[in-house]
Design an enzyme around this catalytic site. Structure first.
Site, short mmCIF file in Angstrom:
data_model
loop_
_atom_site.label_atom_id
_atom_site.label_comp_id
_atom_site.label_asym_id
_atom_site.label_seq_id
_atom_site.Cartn_x
_atom_site.Cartn_y
_atom_site.Cartn_z
N THR A 207 0.82 -1.20 0.00
CA THR A 207 0.00 0.00 0.00
C THR A 207 0.86 1.26 0.00
O THR A 207 2.00 1.25 0.47
CB THR A 207 -0.92 0.05 1.24
OG1 THR A 207 -0.12 0.04 2.43
CG2 THR A 207 -1.89 -1.12 1.24
N GLU A 257 -4.49 4.45 3.45
CA GLU A 257 -3.53 3.79 2.55
C GLU A 257 -4.27 3.17 1.37
O GLU A 257 -5.43 2.79 1.48
CB GLU A 257 -2.72 2.74 3.31
CG GLU A 257 -3.53 1.78 4.16
CD GLU A 257 -2.67 0.94 5.09
OE1 GLU A 257 -1.59 0.51 4.65
OE2 GLU A 257 -3.08 0.71 6.23
#
Length: 312
Positions: A207, A257
């Site tokens: 991420t 994220e």
């Protein structure tokens, strides 16, 4: 679009203006209707169009015990207003000294002397000046006195007027799809990509983490389908966006994220770059899992749901 941050930045021009006034948080469909009408009216009359707004939001100054969450930062607001065709944005610093001006003093100083307005376009419910003493009737009276015309525009909306307050509530609740309908675009959160704890990469779902000073109102905790765009790259990428504290790992810091679908971050270096996230739909709320295997299974399901929403 020109940007003014005070009276000293407004140059004396040979062209009069069409002016509108508002907080414009979110620059939703109702705001866009007014701003586009102001831009069109100014162009039709060979005048300049100017929008005046405030930073910080007046409510945060007068109600310090009731923080107001902003849908957009001032910078985001300026970008969205520029898209409507407005020629200049006047961002006035708002404090108690500014708020102490009478309605007439405000109009004379800003609309007449600084901006040389010929037409002022506002909603019927406009309020301005000390203790909100100025109304639409006040503005019409001052227009007769100072030589400008006042026009009103009704902000219509589906099921009632478009409302920044209602959009804030929708975003905070995670209803980003309904917020997008009110905004006329996907809600955006943006900032710099920073290093995280690399746990997603270890799980096979790397991420890009947003910095804590990201701009834009952060939606409710959960997983969302959306789009990620990085600086120096205009192409938006489909993404599964996660917001929360990672309770499965006993996290305490709230993070935003994004896992970009079908991209390996080893070959897709985004650290230090500006990332803009657009929220399309909420997939689910935040969940605490009993173990890693259960979490990984759910993440695969989330990715499948994101693909279905984004048709990728």
């Amino acid at each position: 679009m020109e940007l003014y941050h005070g009276l000293n930045e407004v140059g004396a021009g040979d062209v009069g203006t069409v002016v509108t006034l508002g907080n414009f948080d979110g620059v939703h469909r109702g705001h866009q209707t007014v701003l586009q009408a102001v831009a069109a009216l100014a162009a039709e009359r060979s005048l300049r169009s100017v929008a005046m707004t405030f930073d910080p939001h007046p409510r945060t100054v007068h109600r310090t015990d009731e923080p107001t969450l902003m849908i957009t930062s001032t910078e985001q607001k300026a970008d969205f207003i520029a898209d409507t065709g407005i020629d200049a944005l006047f961002v006035q610093h708002y404090d108690l000294d500014f708020a102490s001006q009478s309605a007439e003093e405000f109009v004379r100083t800003y609309f007449v002397e600084a901006l040389a307005c010929e037409i002022v376009v506002v909603g019927d419910d406009v309020r301005f000046g000390k203790d909100n003493e100025g109304t639409i009737e006040t503005l019409r009276h001052l227009g007769e006195k100072f030589g400008f015309r006042t026009e009103t525009i009704e902000e219509v909306g589906r099921g009632g007027r478009y409302s920044s307050s209602r959009i804030r509530e929708q975003i905070v609740a995670g209803d980003v799809a309904e917020a997008a309908d009110q905004l006329g675009r996907y809600h955006r959160v943006e900032g710099t990509v920073v290093h995280g704890d690399a746990r997603g990469r270890d799980l096979g779902f790397p991420t890009a983490n947003l910095s804590e000073d990201a701009e834009g109102l952060i939606p409710a905790d959960g997983v969302y389908a959306g789009w990620a765009t990085f600086s120096d790259d205009t192409q938006p990428y489909p993404a599964a966006i996660s917001i929360g504290t990672n309770p499965t790992f006993e996290g305490s810091v709230r993070r935003v994220e994004a896992h970009v679908l079908d991209k390996e971050f080893g070959d897709f270096d985004v650290y230090g770059r500006h990332m803009t996230l657009e929220f399309v739909s909420r997939i689910r709320g935040q969940v605490t899992f009993t173990g890693m295997d259960e979490l990984v299974v759910k993440m695969h399901e989330d990715i499948a749901d994101v693909r279905e929403v984004l048709h990728t």
